[in-house]
Design a protein around this motif. Sequence first.
Motif, PDB file in Angstrom:
ATOM      1  N   GLN A 277     -27.711   7.021   2.692  1.00 19.85           N
ATOM      2  CA  GLN A 277     -28.007   6.993   1.263  1.00 19.85           C
ATOM      3  C   GLN A 277     -26.954   7.746   0.457  1.00 19.85           C
ATOM      4  OE1 GLN A 277     -31.999   8.492   1.482  1.00 19.85           O
ATOM      5  NE2 GLN A 277     -32.921   6.452   1.536  1.00 19.85           N
ATOM      6  N   VAL A 278     -26.481   8.872   0.969  1.00 17.13           N
ATOM      7  CA  VAL A 278     -25.428   9.593   0.244  1.00 17.13           C
ATOM      8  C   VAL A 278     -24.152   8.763   0.207  1.00 17.13           C
ATOM      9  CG1 VAL A 278     -23.981  11.652   0.187  1.00 17.13           C
ATOM     10  CG2 VAL A 278     -26.391  11.857   0.795  1.00 17.13           C
ATOM     11  N   TYR A 279     -23.778   8.166   1.348  1.00 15.38           N
ATOM     12  CA  TYR A 279     -22.552   7.376   1.380  1.00 15.38           C
ATOM     13  C   TYR A 279     -22.697   6.053   0.638  1.00 15.38           C
ATOM     14  CZ  TYR A 279     -20.195  10.659   4.434  1.00 15.38           C
ATOM     15  OH  TYR A 279     -19.589  11.792   4.931  1.00 15.38           O
ATOM     16  N   ALA A 280     -23.925   5.637   0.351  1.00 15.50           N
ATOM     17  CA  ALA A 280     -24.148   4.434  -0.452  1.00 15.50           C
ATOM     18  C   ALA A 280     -24.174   4.736  -1.945  1.00 15.50           C
ATOM     19  CB  ALA A 280     -25.468   3.771  -0.049  1.00 15.50           C
ATOM     20  N   SER A 281     -24.025   5.983  -2.325  1.00 16.97           N
ATOM     21  CA  SER A 281     -24.102   6.353  -3.733  1.00 16.97           C
ATOM     22  C   SER A 281     -23.045   5.605  -4.554  1.00 16.97           C
ATOM     23  CB  SER A 281     -23.889   7.859  -3.909  1.00 16.97           C
ATOM     24  OG  SER A 281     -23.751   8.191  -5.279  1.00 16.97           O
ATOM     25  N   PRO A 282     -23.434   5.073  -5.709  1.00 16.56           N
ATOM     26  CA  PRO A 282     -22.444   4.419  -6.576  1.00 16.56           C
ATOM     27  C   PRO A 282     -21.474   5.404  -7.208  1.00 16.56           C
ATOM     28  CG  PRO A 282     -24.563   4.588  -7.704  1.00 16.56           C
ATOM     29  CD  PRO A 282     -24.789   5.032  -6.288  1.00 16.56           C
ATOM     30  N   SER A 283     -21.723   6.696  -7.042  1.00 18.65           N
ATOM     31  CA  SER A 283     -20.864   7.716  -7.652  1.00 18.65           C
ATOM     32  C   SER A 283     -19.593   7.976  -6.859  1.00 18.65           C
ATOM     33  CB  SER A 283     -21.650   9.025  -7.808  1.00 18.65           C
ATOM     34  OG  SER A 283     -22.838   8.815  -8.540  1.00 18.65           O
ATOM     35  N   TRP A 284     -19.512   7.479  -5.622  1.00 21.04           N
ATOM     36  CA  TRP A 284     -18.261   7.580  -4.882  1.00 21.04           C
ATOM     37  C   TRP A 284     -17.199   6.737  -5.584  1.00 21.04           C
ATOM     38  CZ3 TRP A 284     -17.174  10.953  -1.195  1.00 21.04           C
ATOM     39  CH2 TRP A 284     -18.196  11.478  -0.405  1.00 21.04           C
ATOM     40  N   THR A 285     -16.038   7.297  -5.769  1.00 17.22           N
ATOM     41  CA  THR A 285     -14.926   6.553  -6.353  1.00 17.22           C
ATOM     42  C   THR A 285     -13.833   6.399  -5.294  1.00 17.22           C
ATOM     43  OG1 THR A 285     -13.789   8.555  -7.120  1.00 17.22           O
ATOM     44  CG2 THR A 285     -15.427   7.560  -8.614  1.00 17.22           C
ATOM     45  N   PRO A 286     -12.930   5.433  -5.470  1.00 13.39           N
ATOM     46  CA  PRO A 286     -11.810   5.329  -4.523  1.00 13.39           C
ATOM     47  C   PRO A 286     -11.013   6.623  -4.405  1.00 13.39           C
ATOM     48  CG  PRO A 286     -11.954   3.348  -5.875  1.00 13.39           C
ATOM     49  CD  PRO A 286     -12.950   4.320  -6.443  1.00 13.39           C
ATOM     50  N   LEU A 287     -10.904   7.370  -5.504  1.00  9.19           N
ATOM     51  CA  LEU A 287     -10.174   8.635  -5.461  1.00  9.19           C
ATOM     52  C   LEU A 287     -10.872   9.637  -4.547  1.00  9.19           C
ATOM     53  CD1 LEU A 287      -7.930  10.513  -6.428  1.00  9.19           C
ATOM     54  CD2 LEU A 287      -9.349  11.045  -8.438  1.00  9.19           C
TER      55      LEU A 287
END
Length: 559
Positions: A277-287
């Motif tokens: 769930q954490v790694y599926a967060s939409p808040s991850w950006t390519p940066l």
Amino acid sequence: MFGRSLRLACIASSLITKWNAYVFLRLLPSGPKYLSTIYTAAIIYIISFLLNRTAAFPKRSPKSKIVDAFISLIGGSYSSRYPLFSWLGAFITLLAPLCCLDFVYRTHLLLPESDLHFSRVGWVTNGTANLLIRKPDLKDLVLSYGPVSDERTTIQLPPASFDSDYTIPIQLENLLPDTVYHYQLNGNITGSFTTRRNHNALDKFTILSSSCLEPGWPYNPLDHPLAVKGFTHLDTIVKKMDKKPEAMLFLGDFIYSDLPAPASDYTTSYYRELYRQVYASPSWTPLLRSIPWIHMFDDHEIINDFSPDSSLESTRMFENAMEPYISYQGSVNPPPLNPSQPTYFSHEMGKVSFFILDNRSYRSTPAKRPGSNSTAGYGERSMLGQQQLKAVKDWIELQGRKEGRLLVLVSGVPVTRNWSEGRDELDSWAGYLDEREIILGELWSIGGAVIISGDRHEHATTLLPPPKDSAYPYSSAVIEFSTSPLSFFHLPWTREYVAHPPTDLPIHHQWKGDSRFGVFDFDTSGEQPQVHFELIVDGEKEWEYDWVKGKSVDIPAII
């Protein structure tokens, strides 16, 4: 009289339900403390509201009618004169426990993320890079990578296995230093990373540090339930930097198995779901995905204030939690110092040497706190265990004697004992003061060092000087920067950080805000290594500080 009692019960239970739900959803998401009160008050409210509908109401003056309407809406009580206000008040009251249920169970029931595809960057050197990839639906996995201008290298990956929840750690070798690489897996997973500069060119660099995050906090039903606001703040700050950080040190509580409340039994499957769930967060950006993340675990990757004991339940819980941690975090960390104890490790960046401690696996059971305003952490207890303590001492002896070298000890829990007013004070190094003294003595003997820690959902910079009667000068003091959470709650009304002179001297303390991380600029180009520290709170620089090894520190008059 009966009707008045019913109305009072209705009003009181409505206000109790809404206030406790507000605290739980927006201030302090401690399910064990609030949920039973919220649900019990909601049941009392429903019963009293329905009974209240049959009660007779005396005639009211115009002024009393206004009060009656207000109470119906805000207090949630029933009034036959204002049924619309009454039912609207009831809807608002009952919305509170429904939001609590949504907060606790929505992601577990609707977003288990079993089909998650993602990649991230782990440990990177000037010639190697560790990648973690999860792709559960393909057996023939082909990874291609290379600099933008060069021909790509293609490698066949082993098939993903259920035993590691379909995660695959990969080490890429024979890379060029200080080069941007792009990679692609089967056409639909892409990413990038930058290899480190050569050792002799790495005299100035930046790292980040924090711990503790929970998706969906603070609760807002209109937000994505897996959004992490701290990631957004982190991305904003990194974009403003001239050069990307060499690493992000994440010091534990990447998942919370027990807060806001456990949504399942503590099984391996449950822990895996929380990482997904954490790694599926939409808040991850390519940066953010392109930065090397180095991880250590703390208690909430298992359960609050975990310390191992001989019970079967404790052993099973630890084993259930460690497999997902290794699969998602530890497998792409720097290599361990001891294969038989693979969870602690050291690494070097230029002339700065880091040792990342495992504060959970080998610790003795903490002492019990006998009363308020006391520290009971002395005695033959160990935070690290015999082998890890020896490894720390060997590391200090080997690295600390090298000319121009700066040592950084990384601890998941604070080394300072200044957080002395909380119930879990002795869960930190305050519960292991004799062993703390051994380590500090070793660090004083090499002229001082830096400690980076997290865990407490506040920030404190604390000086740990040698005793006045010791053989070491005051200028060999150790400085600790303790910073968290990256994205979770802060304590809204309890202050636990209290100075303990002459051993633990506060330099700066900051507690407001739900996102907090540190930016460390290391400079070993001169005779004395130095660190410039910036504290970022809710996306803004709140404080900065310069520390130079071997230079005496002036303590502000706040103790």
